[in-house]
Motif scaffolding. Sequence first.
Motif, short mmCIF file in Angstrom:
data_model
loop_
_atom_site.label_atom_id
_atom_site.label_comp_id
_atom_site.label_asym_id
_atom_site.label_seq_id
_atom_site.Cartn_x
_atom_site.Cartn_y
_atom_site.Cartn_z
N LEU A 9 0.86 -1.19 0.00
CA LEU A 9 0.00 0.00 0.00
C LEU A 9 0.89 1.23 0.00
N GLY A 10 0.85 2.02 -1.07
CA GLY A 10 1.68 3.22 -1.17
C GLY A 10 2.77 3.03 -2.22
N ALA A 11 2.67 3.80 -3.31
CA ALA A 11 3.69 3.75 -4.37
C ALA A 11 4.61 4.95 -4.23
N HIS A 34 -3.50 5.78 -4.07
CA HIS A 34 -4.66 6.58 -4.49
C HIS A 34 -4.27 7.78 -5.35
N ALA A 35 -2.97 8.04 -5.42
CA ALA A 35 -2.51 9.21 -6.19
C ALA A 35 -2.53 8.93 -7.70
N LYS A 36 -2.46 10.02 -8.47
CA LYS A 36 -2.43 9.87 -9.93
C LYS A 36 -1.07 9.41 -10.41
N ILE A 44 9.45 15.90 -6.20
CA ILE A 44 9.59 17.32 -5.80
C ILE A 44 10.73 17.55 -4.81
N SER A 45 11.30 16.46 -4.29
CA SER A 45 12.27 16.61 -3.20
C SER A 45 13.55 17.30 -3.66
N GLY A 46 14.21 17.89 -2.69
CA GLY A 46 15.52 18.51 -2.95
C GLY A 46 15.45 19.54 -4.07
N ARG A 49 15.87 17.97 -7.35
CA ARG A 49 17.09 17.19 -7.60
C ARG A 49 17.25 16.04 -6.60
N CYS A 50 16.32 15.86 -5.72
CA CYS A 50 16.27 14.75 -4.77
C CYS A 50 17.57 14.53 -3.99
N ASN A 51 17.53 14.89 -2.74
CA ASN A 51 18.65 14.60 -1.83
C ASN A 51 18.42 13.15 -1.38
N PHE A 52 18.93 12.21 -2.21
CA PHE A 52 18.49 10.81 -2.12
C PHE A 52 19.13 10.02 -0.99
N MET A 169 -0.51 16.68 -1.15
CA MET A 169 0.18 15.73 -2.04
C MET A 169 -0.31 14.31 -1.84
N GLY A 170 -1.41 14.15 -1.09
CA GLY A 170 -1.99 12.81 -0.95
C GLY A 170 -1.67 12.12 0.35
N ALA A 171 -1.01 12.85 1.29
CA ALA A 171 -0.69 12.20 2.57
C ALA A 171 -1.96 11.99 3.38
N THR A 336 3.38 22.20 5.62
CA THR A 336 4.71 22.38 5.01
C THR A 336 5.76 21.42 5.58
N ALA A 337 5.41 20.67 6.62
CA ALA A 337 6.41 19.78 7.25
C ALA A 337 6.95 18.78 6.22
N GLU A 338 8.26 18.52 6.27
CA GLU A 338 8.82 17.53 5.34
C GLU A 338 8.56 16.11 5.80
N VAL A 339 8.38 15.94 7.10
CA VAL A 339 8.18 14.59 7.62
C VAL A 339 7.22 14.59 8.81
N PHE A 364 5.40 -2.86 8.02
CA PHE A 364 5.33 -1.39 7.94
C PHE A 364 6.71 -0.87 7.57
N ILE A 365 6.78 -0.01 6.56
CA ILE A 365 8.10 0.51 6.12
C ILE A 365 8.02 2.01 5.85
N GLY A 366 9.15 2.66 5.85
CA GLY A 366 9.22 4.08 5.49
C GLY A 366 8.76 4.98 6.62
N GLY A 376 18.49 16.14 5.11
CA GLY A 376 19.76 15.91 4.41
C GLY A 376 19.89 14.56 3.75
N GLY A 377 18.76 13.93 3.35
CA GLY A 377 18.83 12.66 2.65
C GLY A 377 18.62 11.46 3.57
N TYR A 378 18.55 11.70 4.87
CA TYR A 378 18.41 10.61 5.83
C TYR A 378 17.05 9.92 5.72
N ASN A 379 16.00 10.70 5.40
CA ASN A 379 14.67 10.09 5.36
C ASN A 379 14.52 9.17 4.16
N PHE A 380 15.08 9.57 3.02
CA PHE A 380 15.03 8.63 1.89
C PHE A 380 15.88 7.39 2.19
#
Length: 394
Positions: A9-11, A34-36, A44-46, A49-52, A169-171, A336-339, A364-366, A376-380
Amino acid sequence: MEHVDTIILGAGAAGLFCAGFAAARGGSVLVVDHAKRPAEKVRISGGGRCNFTNLYAEAGNYLSGNPHFAKSALARYTQWDFIDLLARYGITWHEKNPEKALGQLFCDGKSTAIVEMLLSEARAAEIRLETTLDEIAHDGTRFRLNLSGRSTTCRHLVVATGGKSIPKMGATGLGYQIATQFGLPVTDTRPGLVPLTFAPHELDWIAPLAGTAVDARVSANGTCFDEALLFTHRGLSGPSILQISNYWREGDAITVDLLPRQNAFDALKSARADNGRRQMQTALATLFPTKLAQALAEKLALTGNLADQSDKALQAIAEQLHGLPLKPTGSEGYRTAEVTLGGVDTDALSSKTMAAKSVPGLYFIGEVVDVTGWLGGYNFQWAWASAAAAGRAI
Ligand code: FDA
């Protein structure tokens, strides 16, 4: 009735990444969102440019009810593993501000390259977007889900629906509801990596500085971050504030050192020796942007010129510049919270597989898990590592 081995559940970051690992084990995998579009936060992150990931990612960079929980997954899928994966896809990257040694890695190109890579890694799975979960039941061996009116069963159910941040954003809180439905405890959730807001009397001097940024050391509750601070119309933002917001609690004050790399007392004393006739505000303007110098002179009620200040007075001013106490009234919230801080209680999960200890086949993951990284990339990196842990166990 449709049957698949695994439903994720969750892409998003974690769900898509898990799909490839789970499919590699041989069973059928269905990813539902459920998102498109998949992995919108990655896109949209970074700033696009995604701080991966982060070169220095380790369990100490994460907040959790159990500070040891993240260790196993982070050790078994590391930042170097993700960097190797990018190399296989020819995705090039750079470290932002390497002189600051923050270890933040960004794509040279657009973050969509990472989204495409995640989709390619998940190609053996079916990804079903714009699909809602209406109901879940469990009969002891199988889960039965009603997905947009279609009944589907699975042996493994991976919840990767993220946190509550940015509902636009669908959260949603779906992951927490599922945990609760199956009797797993959920710790209190609150917005993290978020700008802090202030009462009108503080905004009187902060708001006119909107757009001004300085290097600062911001501390709260025994933790401090040495990064940029940005004044805004509503309060304070910038990396140092987002970082400390994870540690700040309502009612607490934060302390701002506006000159983390200089000794303010020495600087003011030598300015007085050079030219004692300089007004205090002018003296501060050699240390700070002009607007901030003016605002500080007013806030600290500094009058007269440098020569009027005794050593004791300069010391008192220096102490304020190195330790300005400020009391936020709140944060800008999930808008506006990132996490999201908090989440599914790690006591209820296996740190090796992310599986619920009390419900066979449920994972459960993520971000939905009570593990939240620094900016700084830690959440990804947590999304990749926890996804790999579950995917390899399925
Ligand atoms: P994620 O949020 O990625 O995915 C969850 C998925 O579940 C979404 O696709 C959502 O649509 C779906 N979903 C939710 N509710 C559902 C429901 N009821 N039914 C069906 N589907 C549902 N981190 C980092 O390390 N580096 C960075 O540069 C950034 N930048 C950044 C910028 C911004 C603006 C934000 C908001 C966040 C970041 N982050 C970040 C944080 C990072 O995006 C976040 O930690 C990960 O995306 C979490 O991955 P998950 O897969 O757990 O959730």
